[in-house]
Design a protein around this motif. Structure first.
Motif, PDB file in Angstrom:
ATOM      1  N   GLU A  35       0.460  -1.079  -0.015  1.00 23.70           N
ATOM      2  CA  GLU A  35      -0.380   0.023   0.359  1.00 23.70           C
ATOM      3  C   GLU A  35       1.196   0.989  -0.256  1.00 23.70           C
ATOM      4  N   GLN A  36       1.666   0.927   0.604  1.00 21.37           N
ATOM      5  CA  GLN A  36       2.606   1.991   1.054  1.00 21.37           C
ATOM      6  C   GLN A  36       3.524   2.510  -0.547  1.00 21.37           C
ATOM      7  N   LEU A  37       4.252   1.336  -0.810  1.00 18.02           N
ATOM      8  CA  LEU A  37       5.011   2.158  -1.964  1.00 18.02           C
ATOM      9  C   LEU A  37       3.801   1.714  -3.807  1.00 18.02           C
ATOM     10  N   ILE A  38       2.431   2.041  -3.464  1.00 21.91           N
ATOM     11  CA  ILE A  38       1.246   2.145  -4.376  1.00 21.91           C
ATOM     12  C   ILE A  38       0.881   3.556  -4.325  1.00 21.91           C
ATOM     13  N   ALA A  39       0.942   3.596  -2.867  1.00 20.68           N
ATOM     14  CA  ALA A  39       0.655   5.489  -2.195  1.00 20.68           C
ATOM     15  C   ALA A  39       1.926   6.147  -2.699  1.00 20.68           C
ATOM     16  N   THR A  40       2.834   6.294  -2.487  1.00 21.51           N
ATOM     17  CA  THR A  40       3.928   7.083  -3.034  1.00 21.51           C
ATOM     18  C   THR A  40       4.374   6.975  -4.103  1.00 21.51           C
ATOM     19  N   GLY A  41       3.746   6.015  -5.479  1.00 22.96           N
ATOM     20  CA  GLY A  41       4.004   5.537  -6.228  1.00 22.96           C
ATOM     21  C   GLY A  41       5.355   5.215  -6.953  1.00 22.96           C
ATOM     22  N   GLN A  42       6.238   4.633  -6.146  1.00 24.39           N
ATOM     23  CA  GLN A  42       7.215   3.709  -6.256  1.00 24.39           C
ATOM     24  C   GLN A  42       7.040   2.259  -6.634  1.00 24.39           C
ATOM     25  N   TRP A  43       6.890   2.019  -7.919  1.00 25.35           N
ATOM     26  CA  TRP A  43       6.787   1.501  -8.927  1.00 25.35           C
ATOM     27  C   TRP A  43       8.697   0.425  -9.005  1.00 25.35           C
ATOM     28  N   GLN A  44       9.184   1.024  -8.980  1.00 27.18           N
ATOM     29  CA  GLN A  44      10.269   0.185  -9.413  1.00 27.18           C
ATOM     30  C   GLN A  44      10.901  -0.422  -7.957  1.00 27.18           C
ATOM     31  N   ARG A  45      10.612  -0.126  -6.975  1.00 30.66           N
ATOM     32  CA  ARG A  45      10.629  -0.699  -5.378  1.00 30.66           C
ATOM     33  C   ARG A  45       9.365  -1.841  -5.235  1.00 30.66           C
ATOM     34  N   LEU A  46       8.879  -1.772  -5.950  1.00 27.12           N
ATOM     35  CA  LEU A  46       6.918  -1.838  -5.289  1.00 27.12           C
ATOM     36  C   LEU A  46       7.397  -3.556  -6.190  1.00 27.12           C
ATOM     37  N   ARG A  47       8.204  -3.236  -7.462  1.00 24.08           N
ATOM     38  CA  ARG A  47       8.579  -4.419  -8.875  1.00 24.08           C
ATOM     39  C   ARG A  47       9.560  -5.158  -7.478  1.00 24.08           C
ATOM     40  N   ALA A  48      10.506  -4.375  -7.180  1.00 25.97           N
ATOM     41  CA  ALA A  48      12.008  -5.625  -6.468  1.00 25.97           C
ATOM     42  C   ALA A  48      10.960  -6.446  -5.216  1.00 25.97           C
ATOM     43  N   PHE A  49       9.899  -5.703  -4.782  1.00 26.14           N
ATOM     44  CA  PHE A  49       9.329  -6.343  -3.519  1.00 26.14           C
ATOM     45  C   PHE A  49       8.843  -7.466  -4.208  1.00 26.14           C
ATOM     46  N   LEU A  50       7.806  -7.234  -4.912  1.00 23.48           N
ATOM     47  CA  LEU A  50       6.946  -8.698  -5.947  1.00 23.48           C
ATOM     48  C   LEU A  50       8.284  -9.728  -6.160  1.00 23.48           C
ATOM     49  N   THR A  51       9.254  -9.396  -6.230  1.00 27.67           N
ATOM     50  CA  THR A  51      10.122 -10.323  -6.990  1.00 27.67           C
ATOM     51  C   THR A  51      10.972 -10.612  -5.894  1.00 27.67           C
ATOM     52  N   ALA A  52      11.037 -10.014  -4.765  1.00 30.17           N
ATOM     53  CA  ALA A  52      10.851 -10.800  -3.723  1.00 30.17           C
ATOM     54  C   ALA A  52      10.483 -11.896  -2.377  1.00 30.17           C
ATOM     55  N   ASN A  53       8.877 -11.224  -3.048  1.00 29.86           N
ATOM     56  CA  ASN A  53       7.846 -12.149  -2.182  1.00 29.86           C
ATOM     57  C   ASN A  53       7.413 -13.177  -3.342  1.00 29.86           C
ATOM     58  N   PRO A  54       7.572 -13.931  -3.766  1.00 29.24           N
ATOM     59  CA  PRO A  54       6.642 -14.277  -5.579  1.00 29.24           C
ATOM     60  C   PRO A  54       5.893 -15.288  -4.992  1.00 29.24           C
ATOM     61  N   ALA A  55       5.101 -15.652  -4.174  1.00 31.27           N
ATOM     62  CA  ALA A  55       4.204 -16.584  -3.728  1.00 31.27           C
ATOM     63  C   ALA A  55       3.150 -15.833  -2.963  1.00 31.27           C
ATOM     64  N   LEU A  56       3.038 -14.171  -3.355  1.00 31.70           N
ATOM     65  CA  LEU A  56       2.374 -13.328  -3.468  1.00 31.70           C
ATOM     66  C   LEU A  56       2.069 -12.991  -4.457  1.00 31.70           C
ATOM     67  N   LEU A  57       2.776 -13.794  -6.109  1.00 30.60           N
ATOM     68  CA  LEU A  57       1.831 -13.759  -7.281  1.00 30.60           C
ATOM     69  C   LEU A  57       1.484 -15.230  -7.563  1.00 30.60           C
ATOM     70  N   GLU A  58       1.509 -16.406  -6.636  1.00 31.21           N
ATOM     71  CA  GLU A  58       0.927 -17.213  -6.533  1.00 31.21           C
ATOM     72  C   GLU A  58      -0.862 -17.302  -6.554  1.00 31.21           C
ATOM     73  N   GLY A  59      -1.302 -18.471  -7.593  1.00 32.06           N
ATOM     74  CA  GLY A  59      -2.947 -18.121  -7.049  1.00 32.06           C
ATOM     75  C   GLY A  59      -3.972 -17.310  -7.901  1.00 32.06           C
ATOM     76  N   ASP A  60      -5.538 -17.729  -7.967  1.00 34.23           N
ATOM     77  CA  ASP A  60      -6.013 -17.167  -8.705  1.00 34.23           C
ATOM     78  C   ASP A  60      -7.005 -15.762  -7.358  1.00 34.23           C
ATOM     79  N   ASP A  61      -6.348 -15.705  -6.902  1.00 32.58           N
ATOM     80  CA  ASP A  61      -6.905 -14.656  -5.392  1.00 32.58           C
ATOM     81  C   ASP A  61      -6.736 -13.578  -6.446  1.00 32.58           C
ATOM     82  N   PRO A  62      -7.577 -11.848  -5.746  1.00 33.12           N
ATOM     83  CA  PRO A  62      -7.691 -10.447  -6.826  1.00 33.12           C
ATOM     84  C   PRO A  62      -6.495 -10.140  -6.715  1.00 33.12           C
ATOM     85  N   LEU A  63      -5.609 -10.314  -5.463  1.00 34.95           N
ATOM     86  CA  LEU A  63      -4.533  -9.344  -4.723  1.00 34.95           C
ATOM     87  C   LEU A  63      -3.650 -10.726  -6.030  1.00 34.95           C
TER      88      LEU A  63
END
Length: 100
Positions: A35-63
């Motif tokens: 939420e904080q990364l989105i709110a501040t428009g820190q897209w590359q940091r959000l990308r890095a966070f997601l790359t470091a936490n790949p479990a967040l990308l798994e599944g068919d849930d809305p997130l």
């Protein structure tokens, strides 16, 4: 645009994760950070966070679906020029949740 939908999903999950945190593929801490990364428009940091936490990308849930869409938009260059929209503070959202 995935950004608005992503903000809505993250916000909704933040309000409900307390009751289901043990079952969710994400923690409240992770949602706050996203939420904080989105709110501040820190897209590359959000990308890095997601790359470091790949479990967040798994599944068919809305997130997971919206986070994968976000990564695709970053890869295509769509996200780099987007500024975050204003939205209610977390305190206001918590107060609204507590009023129910």
């Amino acid at each position: 645009m995935a950004n608005g939908k992503l903000v809505a999903i993250v916000t909704a999950l933040m309000l409900t994760v307390g009751g289901q945190g043990a079952q969710a593929a994400f923690s409240l801490s992770q949602l706050v950070q996203i939420e904080q990364l989105i709110a501040t428009g820190q897209w590359q940091r959000l990308r890095a966070f997601l790359t470091a936490n790949p479990a967040l990308l798994e599944g068919d849930d809305p997130l997971a679906t919206e986070l994968r869409r976000f990564l695709a938009e970053v890869a295509s260059g769509t996200i780099a020029s987007i500024t975050p929209a204003s939205r209610p503070s977390l305190d206001a959202l918590a107060a609204a949740r507590d009023s129910y």
